[in-house]
Design an enzyme around this catalytic site. Structure first.
Site, PDB file in Angstrom:
ATOM      1  N   GLY A 123       0.670  -1.138   0.333  1.00 27.46           N
ATOM      2  CA  GLY A 123      -0.065   0.032  -0.379  1.00 27.46           C
ATOM      3  C   GLY A 123       1.031   1.291   0.125  1.00 27.46           C
ATOM      4  O   GLY A 123       0.365   2.215  -0.364  1.00 27.46           O
ATOM      5  N   ASP A 163      -4.423   2.640  10.269  1.00 26.09           N
ATOM      6  CA  ASP A 163      -5.798   2.856  11.534  1.00 26.09           C
ATOM      7  C   ASP A 163      -5.765   1.861  12.691  1.00 26.09           C
ATOM      8  O   ASP A 163      -5.248   2.866  13.769  1.00 26.09           O
ATOM      9  CB  ASP A 163      -6.896   1.489  10.485  1.00 26.09           C
ATOM     10  CG  ASP A 163      -6.659  -0.047  10.147  1.00 26.09           C
ATOM     11  OD1 ASP A 163      -5.704  -0.715  11.285  1.00 26.09           O
ATOM     12  OD2 ASP A 163      -7.914  -0.295   9.208  1.00 26.09           O
ATOM     13  N   LYS A 195      -6.000   6.684   9.838  1.00 28.00           N
ATOM     14  CA  LYS A 195      -7.157   6.688  10.582  1.00 28.00           C
ATOM     15  C   LYS A 195      -7.488   6.294  11.566  1.00 28.00           C
ATOM     16  O   LYS A 195      -8.388   5.371  12.542  1.00 28.00           O
ATOM     17  CB  LYS A 195      -8.150   5.253   9.847  1.00 28.00           C
ATOM     18  CG  LYS A 195      -9.838   4.870   9.885  1.00 28.00           C
ATOM     19  CD  LYS A 195     -10.172   4.186   9.412  1.00 28.00           C
ATOM     20  CE  LYS A 195      -9.947   3.350   8.080  1.00 28.00           C
ATOM     21  NZ  LYS A 195     -10.490   2.416   7.330  1.00 28.00           N
ATOM     22  N   PHE A 219     -13.320   2.695   4.418  1.00 29.68           N
ATOM     23  CA  PHE A 219     -12.166   1.659   3.452  1.00 29.68           C
ATOM     24  C   PHE A 219     -11.883   2.293   2.517  1.00 29.68           C
ATOM     25  O   PHE A 219     -13.029   3.402   1.895  1.00 29.68           O
ATOM     26  CB  PHE A 219     -13.234   0.403   3.390  1.00 29.68           C
ATOM     27  CG  PHE A 219     -12.052  -0.328   3.056  1.00 29.68           C
ATOM     28  CD1 PHE A 219     -10.865  -1.368   3.453  1.00 29.68           C
ATOM     29  CD2 PHE A 219     -11.866  -0.125   0.938  1.00 29.68           C
ATOM     30  CE1 PHE A 219      -9.619  -2.037   3.769  1.00 29.68           C
ATOM     31  CE2 PHE A 219     -10.453  -1.287   0.849  1.00 29.68           C
ATOM     32  CZ  PHE A 219      -9.939  -2.232   1.854  1.00 29.68           C
ATOM     33  N   ASP A 225      -5.517  -0.922  -2.150  1.00 33.72           N
ATOM     34  CA  ASP A 225      -6.724  -2.024  -2.353  1.00 33.72           C
ATOM     35  C   ASP A 225      -7.604  -2.123  -2.128  1.00 33.72           C
ATOM     36  O   ASP A 225      -7.722  -2.116  -0.972  1.00 33.72           O
ATOM     37  CB  ASP A 225      -5.523  -2.666  -3.388  1.00 33.72           C
ATOM     38  CG  ASP A 225      -4.947  -3.856  -2.283  1.00 33.72           C
ATOM     39  OD1 ASP A 225      -5.654  -4.645  -2.240  1.00 33.72           O
ATOM     40  OD2 ASP A 225      -5.311  -3.257  -1.153  1.00 33.72           O
TER      41      ASP A 225
END
Length: 175
Positions: A42, A101, A129, A150, A157
């Site tokens: 990511g 997150d 997050k 999300f 992705d």
């Protein structure tokens, strides 16, 4: 791409934020060398763009960890698929991730890499997050705080789709 997307940050907003972060990092590490550890997959695009904006010498290495698999909610089980190759003893290390997150993965990596004796170890993330944080992880460089939704694009992705989008968007209907 047929799934409905809601753009949170367009290309210009991302470019500006990456440039700001790189400016701060370059200032903080002036006269020092830095190793960027990109958390795959990511953070690949963020780390590449960040490294190009830095004005200091940098090394680059990669760690591939997963806590999502193909799901949209973290399994909270951390799997290291590929570790860094570089010896980080005595080096300034910056862990670079696209999103944080719960913080579990970052906390795990910080614990593992501190054992290897770096001169310093800090964290840079593009997206925070914060509402989902369960681990006590300090973010030294943070781009944007985002809601508990999300997100995809700019390297992130859903089931290996959307990484190539030049913007960051929420994905609806992830069930």
């Amino acid at each position: 791409m047929d799934d409905p997307l809601n753009i949170l940050f367009d290309e210009q907003a991302i470019e500006q934020k990456v440039s700001e972060l790189a400016g701060q990092i370059s200032h903080d590490y002036a006269g020092k060398e830095l190793v960027l550890v990109c958390i795959l997959k990511g953070a690949a695009i963020f780390a590449a763009d960040l490294s190009r904006h830095l004005t200091i010498p940098v090394g680059l290495d990669f760690v591939h960890v997963s806590s999502y698999g193909s799901a949209t909610v973290s399994s909270r089980t951390i799997t290291v698929k590929k570790d860094i190759d570089m010896d980080i003893r005595g080096k300034n290390v910056l862990l670079v991730d696209g999103i944080i997150d719960t913080g579990d993965t970052m906390q795990y990596l910080l614990e593992q890499y501190r054992k290897r004796g770096p001169a310093s170890i800090k964290v840079a993330v593009l997206l925070d997050k914060h509402s989902r944080r369960t681990a006590d992880v300090r973010l030294d460089y943070r781009g944007f705080e985002i809601p508990d939704e999300f997100v995809v694009g700019y390297g992130m992705d859903c089931g290996e789709k959307y990484r190539n989008l030049p913007y960051i968007a929420t994905l609806k209907n992830t069930e």
